[in-house]
Design a protein around this motif. Structure first.
Motif, short mmCIF file in Angstrom:
data_model
loop_
_atom_site.label_atom_id
_atom_site.label_comp_id
_atom_site.label_asym_id
_atom_site.label_seq_id
_atom_site.Cartn_x
_atom_site.Cartn_y
_atom_site.Cartn_z
N ILE A 48 -34.91 49.17 0.61
CA ILE A 48 -34.15 49.47 1.82
C ILE A 48 -33.46 50.81 1.69
O ILE A 48 -33.41 51.40 0.60
N GLY A 49 -32.92 51.31 2.79
CA GLY A 49 -32.11 52.51 2.78
C GLY A 49 -30.65 52.14 2.90
O GLY A 49 -30.27 51.34 3.77
N THR A 50 -29.83 52.67 2.02
CA THR A 50 -28.38 52.42 2.08
C THR A 50 -27.68 53.74 2.41
O THR A 50 -28.13 54.82 2.00
N PRO A 51 -26.57 53.68 3.16
CA PRO A 51 -25.88 54.91 3.59
C PRO A 51 -25.50 55.79 2.40
O PRO A 51 -25.02 55.31 1.38
N ASP A 52 -25.73 57.10 2.57
CA ASP A 52 -25.45 58.03 1.48
C ASP A 52 -25.03 59.37 2.09
O ASP A 52 -25.71 59.89 2.99
N GLU A 53 -23.92 59.93 1.61
CA GLU A 53 -23.41 61.18 2.18
C GLU A 53 -24.39 62.34 1.99
O GLU A 53 -24.53 63.20 2.85
N LYS A 54 -25.07 62.37 0.87
CA LYS A 54 -25.98 63.47 0.58
C LYS A 54 -27.35 63.27 1.20
O LYS A 54 -27.92 64.19 1.80
N TRP A 55 -27.90 62.04 1.07
CA TRP A 55 -29.29 61.80 1.44
C TRP A 55 -29.47 61.16 2.82
O TRP A 55 -30.58 60.88 3.23
N ILE A 56 -28.39 60.90 3.53
CA ILE A 56 -28.39 60.13 4.79
C ILE A 56 -28.62 58.66 4.45
O ILE A 56 -27.76 57.82 4.69
N GLU A 57 -29.80 58.36 3.88
CA GLU A 57 -30.07 57.03 3.33
C GLU A 57 -30.64 57.18 1.93
O GLU A 57 -31.57 57.98 1.73
N LEU B 131 -33.82 36.84 -2.75
CA LEU B 131 -33.69 37.69 -1.58
C LEU B 131 -33.35 36.84 -0.36
O LEU B 131 -33.81 35.70 -0.24
N PRO B 132 -32.54 37.37 0.56
CA PRO B 132 -32.18 36.59 1.75
C PRO B 132 -33.38 36.42 2.68
O PRO B 132 -34.10 37.38 2.95
N ARG B 133 -33.58 35.20 3.15
CA ARG B 133 -34.69 34.92 4.05
C ARG B 133 -34.23 34.03 5.19
O ARG B 133 -33.24 33.30 5.06
N ASN B 134 -34.97 34.08 6.31
CA ASN B 134 -34.67 33.13 7.38
C ASN B 134 -35.38 31.81 7.09
O ASN B 134 -36.03 31.64 6.06
N GLN B 135 -35.28 30.86 8.01
CA GLN B 135 -35.83 29.53 7.78
C GLN B 135 -37.35 29.53 7.71
O GLN B 135 -37.95 28.59 7.18
N ARG C 234 -32.08 43.26 7.10
CA ARG C 234 -30.81 43.64 7.71
C ARG C 234 -29.64 43.05 6.94
O ARG C 234 -28.59 43.69 6.82
N GLU C 235 -29.81 41.83 6.40
CA GLU C 235 -28.74 41.23 5.61
C GLU C 235 -28.58 41.97 4.28
O GLU C 235 -27.46 42.14 3.79
N LEU C 236 -29.69 42.40 3.69
CA LEU C 236 -29.60 43.19 2.48
C LEU C 236 -28.85 44.48 2.73
O LEU C 236 -27.97 44.88 1.95
N ARG C 237 -29.20 45.16 3.82
CA ARG C 237 -28.52 46.43 4.14
C ARG C 237 -27.04 46.21 4.39
O ARG C 237 -26.20 46.97 3.91
N ASP C 238 -26.72 45.16 5.16
CA ASP C 238 -25.32 44.88 5.45
C ASP C 238 -24.56 44.56 4.17
O ASP C 238 -23.42 45.01 3.98
N GLY C 239 -25.17 43.78 3.27
CA GLY C 239 -24.50 43.38 2.04
C GLY C 239 -24.27 44.54 1.10
O GLY C 239 -23.23 44.62 0.45
N LEU C 240 -25.23 45.47 1.03
CA LEU C 240 -25.09 46.59 0.10
C LEU C 240 -24.31 47.74 0.70
O LEU C 240 -23.87 48.63 -0.02
N SER C 241 -24.14 47.71 2.03
CA SER C 241 -23.40 48.79 2.70
C SER C 241 -21.94 48.46 2.86
O SER C 241 -21.12 49.32 3.19
#
Length: 366
Positions: free
Chosen positions: A296-305, A347-351, A358-365
């Protein structure tokens, strides 16, 4: 054993304001789930496409281990198979040892699993003790299959015909299929459109892109939903220009074969360069200690993601961040190399078993 046989397709009732059908919710892997309004007419068209593209016969003796609220399990396999008079075996959930036991015990000839189940099955120790010789058809879909895992399965079972099923809930959900005889030349492809589906690959202006160029795949088909339940804004956006906008970034070759690059929302913008997470994941899956991975891409000041790999190691095995970064560095361009690797138990999964990036990104961001 649970088995069902035969179904009568319901008649369609429609007028200017409504039509008989049901609401199929999207998986919510990249955004919140939406209710796709499917008519019985659309589903009936999709069932015909399934039977033709996947070579269904009443003698296939299929096993469905994915839950039936999963649109592929219900509308690509269960109901199309029942509509042609096949007996269908069901399981309450995709338990790998039980799947292998049932294939052997019930002489299963056709098996559909999501890649999230094929991945652990491909390395399961029970494969050495179970007789799977009855299997003739194996279908995968609902998410991207790692090419390394697919190659391992095809090498071990050369007589087994694999079908890549690609699409989404809004189109029934089957849109394209890569058939068994097409895998040798294009193992990473999602195939070509099925009988009732017309597809184009377009840029952000809605213009067709040249073969081999990335663009969004858009559809026109009687299989498509009528829109999203109580969400006219999303409906108007999805059907802009008279074609359904899938949200999938793909390429298409001169023969019409589609290869999925990524979900548009999963493409990572790192330093102004777009990187498909799938490409990095395929490399990481080649490491023998990696059970599952999501990039995934996580927010980063230098790289954007910043490209971030989230890895589930195989039980009893160890691997370091440095090893995995070096692996990718040896296979891909420098800008595609993860800036960091996170190790997790699952890893987070739906049913339905789909990965929730999106949950991974939210959790790491957060």
């Amino acid at each position: 054993m649970v088995a069902f046989r035969r179904i009568t397709v319901m008649s369609v009732r429609r007028n200017h304001d409504s039509c008989a059908g049901d609401v199929t919710h999207t998986s919510g892997t990249t955004a919140r789930p939406k209710g796709a309004m499917m008519t019985h007419q659309a589903l009936a068209a999709e069932y015909v496409s399934c039977v033709i593209a996947l070579d269904f016969t009443p003698q296939d003796n299929p096993l469905i281990a994915m839950p039936l609220y999963h649109s592929a399990a219900m509308h690509v396999f269960l109901l199309p198979y029942l509509s042609i008079g096949a007996s269908v075996h069901l399981m309450p959930g995709p338990d790998v040892p039980e799947i292998l036991r049932r294939v052997e015990a019930d002489a299963i000839g056709s098996l559909f699993l999501a890649p999230t189940v094929w991945v652990p099955l491909a390395g399961h120790p029970d494969l050495d003790t179970r007789d799977l010789s009855s299997l003739r058809k194996a279908q995968y879909g609902a998410s991207i299959m790692p090419t390394t895992v697919l190659a391992r399965l095809r090498e071990r079972y050369p007589e087994l015909g694999f079908y890549n099923c690609f699409g989404q809930s809004e189109i029934g959900p089957l849109a394209t299929v890569l058939r068994p005889e097409e895998h040798d030349e294009r193992p990473a492809s999602a195939g070509r459109p099925v009988f009732f589906v017309e597809a184009r690959v377009v840029d952000t202006h809605g213009d067709d892109v040249p073969p081999g160029t990335s663009g969004e795949v858009v559809y026109r088909s009687p299989q498509l939903c009528q829109g999203y339940w109580e969400n006219p804004e999303a409906t108007a956006e999805a059907f802009a220009g008279g074609w359904f906008h899938s949200g999938d970034l793909v390429t298409r070759d001169e023969q019409g074969y589609i290869t999925v690059v990524d979900r548009i929302r999963d493409v990572i913008n790192t330093g102004g360069i777009l990187v498909a997470s799938r490409e990095v994941e395929d490399v990481l899956y080649t490491h023998p200690a990696v059970a599952e991975v999501a990039v995934i891409g996580t927010p980063d000041e230098k790289w954007i993601e910043a490209i971030t790999a989230v890895v589930v190691p195989k039980p009893g095995q160890q691997v370091t961040q440095e090893e995995l970064i070096a692996l990718v560095k040896g296979r891909l361009a420098p800008f595609k190399v993860p800036k960091s690797v996170r190790f997790v138990d699952e890893l987070p999964r739906n049913q339905s078993g789909k990965l929730l990036k999106r949950e991974l990104r939210d959790g790491l961001s957060g």
